[in-house]
Design a protein around this motif. Sequence first.
Motif, PDB file in Angstrom:
ATOM      1  N   LEU B 115      -0.416  16.433 -10.262  1.00  0.00           N
ATOM      2  CA  LEU B 115      -0.503  15.642  -8.861  1.00  0.00           C
ATOM      3  C   LEU B 115      -1.127  14.354  -8.997  1.00  0.00           C
ATOM      4  O   LEU B 115      -1.879  13.889  -9.658  1.00  0.00           O
ATOM      5  CB  LEU B 115      -1.621  16.458  -7.973  1.00  0.00           C
ATOM      6  CG  LEU B 115      -1.198  17.989  -7.995  1.00  0.00           C
ATOM      7  CD1 LEU B 115      -2.211  18.440  -6.941  1.00  0.00           C
ATOM      8  CD2 LEU B 115      -0.016  18.009  -7.328  1.00  0.00           C
ATOM      9  N   ASN B 116      -0.247  13.286  -8.638  1.00  0.00           N
ATOM     10  CA  ASN B 116      -0.474  11.942  -8.556  1.00  0.00           C
ATOM     11  C   ASN B 116      -1.715  11.812  -7.724  1.00  0.00           C
ATOM     12  O   ASN B 116      -1.811  11.999  -6.443  1.00  0.00           O
ATOM     13  CB  ASN B 116       0.716  10.906  -8.133  1.00  0.00           C
ATOM     14  CG  ASN B 116       0.418   9.475  -8.054  1.00  0.00           C
ATOM     15  OD1 ASN B 116      -0.914   9.177  -8.418  1.00  0.00           O
ATOM     16  ND2 ASN B 116       1.519   8.882  -7.994  1.00  0.00           N
ATOM     17  N   GLN B 117      -3.075  11.310  -8.340  1.00  0.00           N
ATOM     18  CA  GLN B 117      -4.165  11.285  -7.720  1.00  0.00           C
ATOM     19  C   GLN B 117      -4.272   9.950  -6.744  1.00  0.00           C
ATOM     20  O   GLN B 117      -5.025   9.703  -5.948  1.00  0.00           O
ATOM     21  CB  GLN B 117      -5.131  11.222  -8.795  1.00  0.00           C
ATOM     22  CG  GLN B 117      -5.530  12.315  -9.434  1.00  0.00           C
ATOM     23  CD  GLN B 117      -6.067  12.031 -10.969  1.00  0.00           C
ATOM     24  OE1 GLN B 117      -6.723  11.403 -11.229  1.00  0.00           O
ATOM     25  NE2 GLN B 117      -5.437  13.022 -11.767  1.00  0.00           N
ATOM     26  N   ARG B 118      -3.263   9.158  -6.836  1.00  0.00           N
ATOM     27  CA  ARG B 118      -3.165   7.919  -5.838  1.00  0.00           C
ATOM     28  C   ARG B 118      -2.628   8.313  -4.490  1.00  0.00           C
ATOM     29  O   ARG B 118      -2.552   7.353  -3.813  1.00  0.00           O
ATOM     30  CB  ARG B 118      -2.602   7.110  -6.516  1.00  0.00           C
ATOM     31  CG  ARG B 118      -3.458   6.383  -7.649  1.00  0.00           C
ATOM     32  CD  ARG B 118      -4.791   5.563  -7.446  1.00  0.00           C
ATOM     33  NE  ARG B 118      -5.354   5.171  -8.365  1.00  0.00           N
ATOM     34  CZ  ARG B 118      -5.326   3.918  -9.193  1.00  0.00           C
ATOM     35  NH1 ARG B 118      -4.534   3.312  -8.433  1.00  0.00           N
ATOM     36  NH2 ARG B 118      -5.870   3.796  -9.966  1.00  0.00           N
ATOM     37  N   MET B 119      -2.104   9.513  -4.545  1.00  0.00           N
ATOM     38  CA  MET B 119      -1.465   9.684  -3.224  1.00  0.00           C
ATOM     39  C   MET B 119      -1.982  10.838  -2.346  1.00  0.00           C
ATOM     40  O   MET B 119      -2.806  11.710  -3.357  1.00  0.00           O
ATOM     41  CB  MET B 119      -0.088  10.198  -3.711  1.00  0.00           C
ATOM     42  CG  MET B 119       0.907   9.238  -3.937  1.00  0.00           C
ATOM     43  SD  MET B 119       2.314   9.666  -5.001  1.00  0.00           S
ATOM     44  CE  MET B 119       3.325  10.510  -3.897  1.00  0.00           C
ATOM     45  N   THR B 120      -1.831  11.182  -1.075  1.00  0.00           N
ATOM     46  CA  THR B 120      -2.591  12.186  -0.318  1.00  0.00           C
ATOM     47  C   THR B 120      -1.826  13.299  -0.566  1.00  0.00           C
ATOM     48  O   THR B 120      -0.646  13.184  -1.023  1.00  0.00           O
ATOM     49  CB  THR B 120      -2.622  11.640   1.001  1.00  0.00           C
ATOM     50  OG1 THR B 120      -1.217  11.671   1.579  1.00  0.00           O
ATOM     51  CG2 THR B 120      -3.424  10.304   1.339  1.00  0.00           C
ATOM     52  N   ILE B 124       2.209  13.685  -1.375  1.00  0.00           N
ATOM     53  CA  ILE B 124       2.777  14.436  -2.464  1.00  0.00           C
ATOM     54  C   ILE B 124       3.817  15.493  -2.152  1.00  0.00           C
ATOM     55  O   ILE B 124       4.793  15.707  -2.729  1.00  0.00           O
ATOM     56  CB  ILE B 124       1.644  15.221  -3.391  1.00  0.00           C
ATOM     57  CG1 ILE B 124       0.574  14.102  -4.090  1.00  0.00           C
ATOM     58  CG2 ILE B 124       1.956  16.056  -4.490  1.00  0.00           C
ATOM     59  CD1 ILE B 124      -0.387  14.370  -4.502  1.00  0.00           C
ATOM     60  N   TYR B 159      -4.331  14.590   4.771  1.00  0.00           N
ATOM     61  CA  TYR B 159      -4.520  13.041   4.330  1.00  0.00           C
ATOM     62  C   TYR B 159      -5.747  13.088   3.310  1.00  0.00           C
ATOM     63  O   TYR B 159      -6.341  12.339   3.245  1.00  0.00           O
ATOM     64  CB  TYR B 159      -5.155  12.337   5.582  1.00  0.00           C
ATOM     65  CG  TYR B 159      -4.032  12.126   6.513  1.00  0.00           C
ATOM     66  CD1 TYR B 159      -3.060  11.024   6.162  1.00  0.00           C
ATOM     67  CD2 TYR B 159      -3.705  12.588   7.852  1.00  0.00           C
ATOM     68  CE1 TYR B 159      -1.912  10.661   6.806  1.00  0.00           C
ATOM     69  CE2 TYR B 159      -2.506  12.007   8.379  1.00  0.00           C
ATOM     70  CZ  TYR B 159      -1.789  11.029   7.956  1.00  0.00           C
ATOM     71  OH  TYR B 159      -0.608  10.913   8.730  1.00  0.00           O
ATOM     72  N   ARG B 160      -5.939  14.254   2.498  1.00  0.00           N
ATOM     73  CA  ARG B 160      -7.083  14.446   1.748  1.00  0.00           C
ATOM     74  C   ARG B 160      -6.179  13.941   0.225  1.00  0.00           C
ATOM     75  O   ARG B 160      -4.925  14.042   0.136  1.00  0.00           O
ATOM     76  CB  ARG B 160      -7.442  15.766   1.584  1.00  0.00           C
ATOM     77  CG  ARG B 160      -8.329  16.346   2.559  1.00  0.00           C
ATOM     78  CD  ARG B 160      -9.813  16.002   2.482  1.00  0.00           C
ATOM     79  NE  ARG B 160     -10.518  16.301   3.744  1.00  0.00           N
ATOM     80  CZ  ARG B 160     -11.078  17.382   3.937  1.00  0.00           C
ATOM     81  NH1 ARG B 160     -10.841  18.405   3.117  1.00  0.00           N
ATOM     82  NH2 ARG B 160     -11.706  17.745   5.127  1.00  0.00           N
ATOM     83  N   TYR B 161      -7.118  13.652  -0.515  1.00  0.00           N
ATOM     84  CA  TYR B 161      -6.543  13.285  -2.107  1.00  0.00           C
ATOM     85  C   TYR B 161      -6.746  14.591  -2.827  1.00  0.00           C
ATOM     86  O   TYR B 161      -7.740  15.344  -2.659  1.00  0.00           O
ATOM     87  CB  TYR B 161      -7.216  12.269  -2.468  1.00  0.00           C
ATOM     88  CG  TYR B 161      -6.620  10.795  -1.855  1.00  0.00           C
ATOM     89  CD1 TYR B 161      -5.575  10.151  -2.436  1.00  0.00           C
ATOM     90  CD2 TYR B 161      -7.094  10.499  -0.679  1.00  0.00           C
ATOM     91  CE1 TYR B 161      -5.071   9.072  -1.819  1.00  0.00           C
ATOM     92  CE2 TYR B 161      -6.432   9.438  -0.017  1.00  0.00           C
ATOM     93  CZ  TYR B 161      -5.654   8.501  -0.674  1.00  0.00           C
ATOM     94  OH  TYR B 161      -5.181   7.507  -0.089  1.00  0.00           O
ATOM     95  N   HIS B 163      -8.383  14.754  -5.624  1.00  0.00           N
ATOM     96  CA  HIS B 163      -9.602  14.790  -6.106  1.00  0.00           C
ATOM     97  C   HIS B 163     -10.582  15.673  -5.339  1.00  0.00           C
ATOM     98  O   HIS B 163     -11.740  16.186  -5.681  1.00  0.00           O
ATOM     99  CB  HIS B 163     -10.275  13.262  -6.047  1.00  0.00           C
ATOM    100  CG  HIS B 163     -10.313  12.711  -7.405  1.00  0.00           C
ATOM    101  ND1 HIS B 163     -10.477  13.283  -8.443  1.00  0.00           N
ATOM    102  CD2 HIS B 163     -10.120  11.385  -7.880  1.00  0.00           C
ATOM    103  CE1 HIS B 163     -10.447  12.511  -9.616  1.00  0.00           C
ATOM    104  NE2 HIS B 163     -10.224  11.301  -9.018  1.00  0.00           N
ATOM    105  N   GLN B 164     -10.269  15.790  -4.061  1.00  0.00           N
ATOM    106  CA  GLN B 164     -11.245  16.407  -3.026  1.00  0.00           C
ATOM    107  C   GLN B 164     -11.015  17.902  -3.120  1.00  0.00           C
ATOM    108  O   GLN B 164     -11.504  18.608  -2.398  1.00  0.00           O
ATOM    109  CB  GLN B 164     -11.001  15.875  -1.712  1.00  0.00           C
ATOM    110  CG  GLN B 164     -11.427  14.389  -1.595  1.00  0.00           C
ATOM    111  CD  GLN B 164     -10.894  13.778  -0.256  1.00  0.00           C
ATOM    112  OE1 GLN B 164      -9.723  13.463  -0.130  1.00  0.00           O
ATOM    113  NE2 GLN B 164     -11.852  13.702   0.766  1.00  0.00           N
TER     114      GLN B 164
END
Lengths: 580, 440
Positions: B115-120, B124, B159-161, B163-164
Amino acid sequence: MSIQNTQTGTEETTTIQQKVLENKRPAAIWAVGMLVLVGLEFGRITGWVVTAGGVAALIFDLFVSLPAIIGSNVGGVFGFAGDFVATGVRLVTTVAVALLLLAIPAGTVRRLLPVSPAKELRPEMPVNIRLLVDRAIVTLGLFVAALLIVLTPVGGAVDSIIAAIQSLFDSAASVQTLTSRETIPNQGYESPSGSGWEGTFMGLSPALAWALRVTVIYLYATLLVFWIWKGYTTYRQHYREADWTPLDDSIDRFRGHKWGLFGLAVVFAFLVLAIWAPVMGPTTIEANHYEPYSNEFQYLGDSGDVQSTFHGTANIQSRSNGDSNVGPMSYDDYGRWAPFGTNADGKDLFTFLAFGARTSLVIGLVTIGLSGMFALILALVSSYYKGIIDLVAVMGSDTVQSIPALLLILMLMVTLREFEHPIVGIYDGGILLAFILAFTYWPGLWRSIRGPTLQVSESEWIDAAKSYGQKPSVIMRKHMAPYVLAYMLIYASLILGTIIITTAALSFLGIGIGAPTPEWGRMIESGRGYISTQSWHISTIPGIMIVFVVIGFNALGDAIRDAIDIEADISGESATGGAA
Amino acid sequence: MSQEIAHSERQRDEDVLIQVRDLKTYYGSEQLIGGRPVKAVDGVNFEISRGETLGLVGESGCGKTTLGRTLLQLETPTAGEIRFDGTDITTLRGYELKEWRRNAQMVFQDPDSSLNQRMTVGEIVREPLDVYEWKTPQQRRQRVRELLDTVGLKREHYYRYPHQFSGGQRQRVGIARTLTLEPEFIVLDEPVSALDVSVQAEVINLLERLQDEFGLTYLFIAHDLSVVRHISDRVAVMYLGNIMEIGPTEELFTDPANPYTRSLLSAIPAPDPTSQKERVHLRGTPPNPRYPPSGCPFRTRCPVRIRPEEYEQLDEEIWDSLNRLEEILEERRRSRGAVDRFREKVGLDTRYATAAEIREELFEPLAVPDQVESVLDDVSAEIEAGDEMAAIEVLQAEFRTVCGSEKPSHHTVSDSGRTSYCHRHRDEHRDPKTAFEERT
């Protein structure tokens, strides 16, 4: 993004517009503040727009003239085959190049079209062919439009419309602003009655008036930056859908980075100095430096009456050359305030240095922009496709790196100057220097970001994107570039310092930027002989400024690196969390 | 026997979704200077029926991930064909390939990296819809929210990333993304091996539920045999680019036909501590796929390799040493460069051990029978002469059997159409099961 009022059912998504409409207050406050700030400097900001438009027009002209240039070159090759053939080849080549160039914007125009021309003609056409046909049709349309403009009176009409818009902007750009010289004038003469100063702001001494203007400029710039920051925080707090983004962490880390904040402050001071250069100095660069014998000013003569003289004449009497001296923070004999003293020609050093900052910035940005853009695109393409493309890139960069940079600069600067190539005319070789530096810097930049780019290109999210058929260009832009941009930012800020030093060093040696364009390195060189005399300031002040600016950019680069925390970014191991 | 295969094939023909024929994927053969390719997938045949889960197991580096990626056209096959619903997808290009990609998706092993961590999360999951310009942007967002719901996440997670989220939740995001385009076929590349055990079960259950709900066909790649046993209808066992055995799960797990399957399964720890189950230890590591063994790929490690008649009773450890000797000689032959040959000629030290040293290391404490000893003497002589090829030939002339000289064929070993890739299924040899019982 357009809001479509279709039957949305359980639509939960609110667009940013809707969010603003629901909660108008914070946005309104910010917008009003921004309007006031822009309004205060409306003329100056319009001036920037005009300059940007001028640069854009220059690049546009280059593209427009490209088909004709290539056409005549290729046609010339066929000169041996007779005029008829040569003319034919020239025409065909010109049209072909023009069509190729027009095909680039045609893609965007096609996407904006409400209908697909090919689909109207033949609905059963497969999609991939249809897109190509559409693009070809749009290209032809653009070509016809271009022909119309060039060959018919329509062109004249378009020209006059553009000229009208331009003059509108020009007149807007001349509107007086908060930081204009006219708002807080600092040039005046001591009144013969001895009751203060004439012509300066509220009768203040030129020193105070100048200090006030510089303070206002810095205050305004700080407020502007703060207000933009405020806009971001308002958005983040009230309107952003995501309650946390990875950028938040980076910003928080940056805010705690003291060394980085120092760097930011120095860089900010440098940028403001460069951007507001025309109103920074106690006198204008035209009057004092470029055309000292066409500009007069008034001063209080020895006999107690107000006299007027040329800047040039006064400069001769104000030289700092060891024997005579106008040091920092002092007036010369004509009542002209010299915050950094004068140089060996009697010209105001501060005015010179403010414009020198501008020169350094332009060269730095052009160099970084060109080499960074090229390095980034090459890194993305070479690490996405790998194989032979990567190999060619490696060999290409090795080849360029094997050229001794100094030798290349010397050779090109000298030969092009001798041939009086038009490019030497811009900034007295400054732009040429920027181009050469860009050419010598891209391999280093590319090498620095190649590793990270290759690393990102191995991520599984790239495979995932491939598996659902995402276009390579979008994969590079969306899934690779954001990770590499962090590195670019770090290297850019580090290299910007190097470029400033390099430019100064080359100008010091006399092969960089020639007179009269102001450049710090040249000023250091010209004051070299007086360093042990009372006129020490000529070399010392620009030297110290270079040191500070370079340290500032390096500190900024360090802080960005720490803030972005690249390790965590790509490996994804140490998730910094946020509210889960 | 061949009639049987034809018959069962015809029966399944109607609902076969994927049919793979002689698929080969080699790496690294595009070098400028010749070079041998890595044979990651080396001639594989199988098919997957609609709605079925085919488990694919094997040691790391056996080519199972490459096989999965090749099925999705993320790797270009070197040879062979992949029929998806009757179309050979290896021939698809450009627009057709893009359109086909909607049908087949992949869930990756590591949700951190997939998963691209720069996208929500929303961006994705939405990206596939954007690629195909599916309906309006608003309808896309709506669909993404529904999908998040489907995979057990909350709609407001849009709208979470990444990472969360926890590992299990991230894997759900990955699963939601594969479902966006409503594919028929999903390759699950070790989808749970990066997750905590407690979370593994949840994700497995989710995958099973989704399969029922959407009628999905799975290729489930894993090295965790118990997970594969749980989820798969049929299982394929892979070794060094070849499918060693393929058949219905329960049958394969309870009564493995292939020696490799048998060895692999015996590595599953038994939940019963008093169990006296005989463990088969696989010796050594898998061979380099760039230089796979001749004949059967498993022969260098096979516990029941067919032996020449006269050496049938030879000690197991001596066999091991003989195998090692052949490997060492092969390696030496490959790595010996011009420099080494020159150093030998002029009598300089080479980096290679002498024949005596090798023998000492391999055979020292063993009681080597005279017959073998004399062969080893011949081998030593050739090594001293610097001719590894001749040494190998001497060894092979004495010990090589059908395992080393011929590639096995896929023998049908049960009524369900299970096949096994082993010479021992031929009539003239004892079958692997009997051989195992004898040897252990």
